[in-house]
Structure formats: C-alpha cells, structure tokens
Design a protein around this motif. Structure first.
Motif, PDB file in Angstrom:
ATOM      1  N   PRO A  30     -16.580  28.522 -62.545  1.00  0.00           N
ATOM      2  CA  PRO A  30     -16.085  28.733 -61.178  1.00  0.00           C
ATOM      3  C   PRO A  30     -15.868  30.193 -60.779  1.00  0.00           C
ATOM      4  N   HIS A  31     -15.611  31.057 -61.757  1.00  0.00           N
ATOM      5  CA  HIS A  31     -15.408  32.467 -61.404  1.00  0.00           C
ATOM      6  C   HIS A  31     -16.653  33.067 -60.738  1.00  0.00           C
ATOM      7  N   ASP A  32     -17.819  32.494 -61.068  1.00  0.00           N
ATOM      8  CA  ASP A  32     -19.093  33.022 -60.555  1.00  0.00           C
ATOM      9  C   ASP A  32     -19.503  32.426 -59.218  1.00  0.00           C
TER      10      ASP A  32
ATOM     11  N   PRO B 146      -4.360  34.326 -62.613  1.00  0.00           N
ATOM     12  CA  PRO B 146      -4.544  33.207 -61.669  1.00  0.00           C
ATOM     13  C   PRO B 146      -4.653  31.820 -62.316  1.00  0.00           C
ATOM     14  N   HIS B 147      -4.663  31.729 -63.655  1.00  0.00           N
ATOM     15  CA  HIS B 147      -4.918  30.437 -64.324  1.00  0.00           C
ATOM     16  C   HIS B 147      -3.696  29.525 -64.370  1.00  0.00           C
ATOM     17  N   ILE B 148      -3.077  29.317 -63.225  1.00  0.00           N
ATOM     18  CA  ILE B 148      -1.820  28.566 -63.146  1.00  0.00           C
ATOM     19  C   ILE B 148      -1.926  27.109 -63.580  1.00  0.00           C
TER      20      ILE B 148
ATOM     21  N   ALA C 133     -11.454  33.305 -76.270  1.00  0.00           N
ATOM     22  CA  ALA C 133     -12.592  34.080 -75.762  1.00  0.00           C
ATOM     23  C   ALA C 133     -12.296  34.621 -74.362  1.00  0.00           C
ATOM     24  N   HIS C 134     -11.827  33.734 -73.503  1.00  0.00           N
ATOM     25  CA  HIS C 134     -11.590  34.089 -72.091  1.00  0.00           C
ATOM     26  C   HIS C 134     -10.076  34.008 -71.930  1.00  0.00           C
ATOM     27  N   THR C 135      -9.502  35.014 -71.354  1.00  0.00           N
ATOM     28  CA  THR C 135      -8.038  35.101 -71.291  1.00  0.00           C
ATOM     29  C   THR C 135      -7.490  34.176 -70.204  1.00  0.00           C
TER      30      THR C 135
ATOM     31  N   GLY D  26     -11.835  39.148 -70.774  1.00  0.00           N
ATOM     32  CA  GLY D  26     -10.856  39.334 -69.710  1.00  0.00           C
ATOM     33  C   GLY D  26     -10.490  38.038 -69.037  1.00  0.00           C
ATOM     34  N   ILE D  27      -9.833  38.178 -67.897  1.00  0.00           N
ATOM     35  CA  ILE D  27      -9.478  37.051 -67.028  1.00  0.00           C
ATOM     36  C   ILE D  27     -10.766  36.432 -66.521  1.00  0.00           C
ATOM     37  N   ASP D  28     -11.744  37.285 -66.247  1.00  0.00           N
ATOM     38  CA  ASP D  28     -13.054  36.836 -65.829  1.00  0.00           C
ATOM     39  C   ASP D  28     -13.885  36.701 -67.109  1.00  0.00           C
TER      40      ASP D  28
ATOM     41  N   LEU E 199     -10.425  24.048 -68.486  1.00  0.00           N
ATOM     42  CA  LEU E 199     -10.465  23.041 -67.433  1.00  0.00           C
ATOM     43  C   LEU E 199     -10.812  23.608 -66.052  1.00  0.00           C
ATOM     44  N   GLU E 200     -11.695  24.584 -66.073  1.00  0.00           N
ATOM     45  CA  GLU E 200     -12.162  25.120 -64.798  1.00  0.00           C
ATOM     46  C   GLU E 200     -13.256  24.220 -64.254  1.00  0.00           C
ATOM     47  N   SER E 201     -13.749  23.334 -65.110  1.00  0.00           N
ATOM     48  CA  SER E 201     -14.755  22.339 -64.772  1.00  0.00           C
ATOM     49  C   SER E 201     -14.289  21.029 -65.415  1.00  0.00           C
TER      50      SER E 201
HETATM   51 ZN   LIG Z   1     -10.835  31.669 -65.827  1.00  0.00          ZN
END
Ligand SMILES: [Zn+2]
Length: 298
Positions: free
Chosen positions: A59-61, A132-134, A196-198, A216-218, A271-273
């Motif tokens: 989703p970041h992309d 932002p990963h609330i 891997a991803h923060t 990073g966050i991204d 769980l971004e997907s």
């Molecule tokens: Zn993320």
C-alpha cells in the motif's frame, strides 16, 4: 473535442459510484486492508465499501487511477491513515477535504522511529514525524471502531443505532484480541523484535517489546550499511534468534542479516494487505503465534 472529452470524464466518474448511488447507501472509500476490514465491520450492510488498494499490492506504493480519484471526490467518507499513502493523502486534500476520516488523528500517536543514518538521503515526500502504522495495536483499532461508528452515524443518522451497535461489538472483539496478545506476550525469554520494515512500533509499544527496524517506515527504503551493521550488533547483543520478514517485501536484507547473526527468519505480517484466507483478527492471531515462538514466551 471538448464535448467528447467532457462526457468521457463524466462517464468514467459515474462508473465508480453507480451501484452505490442507485442503492442510496453511503459510499465509504477505505484506503487499504485493515481500514477496509474495519469499515466493513462497522458499516455492515448499511454502507457500500470501496477499497482503494487491491489485495497483494504494497500500500505504501499505491498510485490512484483517475477513476479512483473521481471516486474519492464523490464518496461520502474516505477512511485513510495520513502518512501511509501520499497518493491518497493528496486526493483527500484536493477532492474530499471535508469528508476524510484520518484514522491517525483519532488515536494517540507515537514518534516515527529515528534513523540518523537515513537523514542525508533524498526522500520523495515530506518527512513524517509520527509512525503511521497505528492498526498494529488492537487497542487503538478498538478506539477507531468507536470513532468510525460515530462518524458513520453523523453521515447517515437513519442507521445510527446499527452503526453504534456494530462499533461496540467490533471494539469488544478487538479488546479480546488485545487481551490475548497482552497475556501471550507477558512472559518471554526475549523482548527484542528485529523487523525488515519498521511497521511494528505500536505493537511493540503496546506489549512492551523493543522493535529494531532494519529498513524504514517505508518498506522500499534500502537500509544503509551503517543501519544494517547497527541492527546486527543489537541482534547479537540481545541474542535474537529470529529476524522477521514479510510477504510483500523482498526478504533478502533480512536473510543476509539472519545468516550474519546466526538467526532464522520468520514472517510477521504488517497486515497492510489481507492475510491469505483470513481477516484482521486471524492475521494478528497468527502474528501472536510467530512472536511467541520467536521470543520464547510461556
Ligand atoms: Zn508500512
């Protein structure tokens, strides 16, 4: 020419919202998976939910199609997390400023993880001061369920009781999950998670774990050699046995680090997907199982 272009635009715009407009239900655009899940739970049959991020897309992309931007302009509500997807932030600011529900503004935020080595690098978008990963903290998701129920009731007062009832039920389910995670992660041999991803700052904050993010966050941001060396040093010092990776991001960096420190890798899902064949609750429950194994929890 002008006329043709104009009608093509109207036609495309109409495609996104026809069904919903015909049904008379509020159309709620949900930016990505955990928000979509929440809107479906709380909105139930009284709303039409449109997800802006297809399953399996990082989703970041996300880039929005012109139809999706038009859809944002026509939606009754757009549920998003400011700072995750610049394309959505921009579409809301330009076309739905009064109809945006920024989930990040509804819960207490924590600071963005600081990586002093990354500061010299050029970033495409402005720096974010909060993480932002609330959604990775079920207790914050419960707060969001209640807030969303209130917002939907304002938009569609005829169904106020139903929105509030479903919000209450969803918040209770999330509360149960929170309790399960808190008890499951209470007594562990290790409390450091190397990811891997923060993305797990809120989870770590809620359950008193320490997150060491490699990237990073991204998730696309390549870690600097200095950051990798630092992560390896901490992993060795804290006797970390597992380096966490995730499905939508290449596991290469995590694998290199794991072999360097003699750890194995496991998947922790941000769980971004949507998880395969599951939902937010089952995805978080699977994360709990992975964490308990990796951290040696009793
Ligand atoms: Zn993320």
């Amino acid at each position: 020419m002008r006329f043709i272009a104009g009608s093509a635009l109207v036609l495309t715009a109409a495609c996104g919202g026809t069904t919903a407009a015909e049904s008379g239900k509020p159309v709620v655009d949900a930016a990505f998976f955990p928000l979509q899940w929440l809107v479906e739970k709380v909105g139930g049959p009284d709303v039409t939910v449109e997800g802006l991020t297809k399953p399996g897309v990082e989703p970041h992309d996300l880039e929005l199609t012109p139809q999706q931007v038009a859809g944002v302009g026509k939606a009754s509500l757009v549920v998003y997390v400011k700072g995750v997807q610049p394309a959505v932030d921009e579409a809301v600011a330009q076309h739905a400023a009064d109809r945006g529900f920024d989930a990040a503004s509804a819960v207490p935020k924590i600071d963005a993880p600081h990586d002093e080595h990354a500061e010299e690098e050029e970033h495409g978008h402005e720096e974010l001061f909060y993480d932002p990963h609330i959604w990775l903290d079920p207790s914050r998701m419960a707060t969001l369920a209640t807030a969303l129920g209130g917002r939907l009731a304002e938009i569609d007062p005829a169904h106020e009781a139903a929105y509030k009832e479903r919000a209450k039920k969803t918040a209770a389910e999330l509360g149960d999950l929170d309790f399960k995670m808190a008890t499951g992660l209470m007594r562990c041999a290790n409390r450091t998670i190397v990811t891997a991803h923060t993305a797990f700052g809120y989870l770590a904050n809620r359950y008193k774990l320490e997150q060491v993010g490699i990237g990073g966050i991204d998730p696309d941001a390549e870690p600097s050699p200095a950051r990798l060396a630092e992560a390896a040093r901490i992993a060795k010092e804290k006797k970390v046995t597992t380096i966490f990776t995730e499905e939508l991001v290449s596991p290469k960096v995590a694998e290199v680090l794991a072999s360097e420190v003699g750890a194995k890798t496991a998947v922790l899902n941000p769980l971004e997907s949507p998880p395969q064949g599951g939902d937010y609750i089952s995805g978080m429950t699977a994360n709990l199982t992975e964490l308990r194994t990796a951290l040696g929890c009793q």
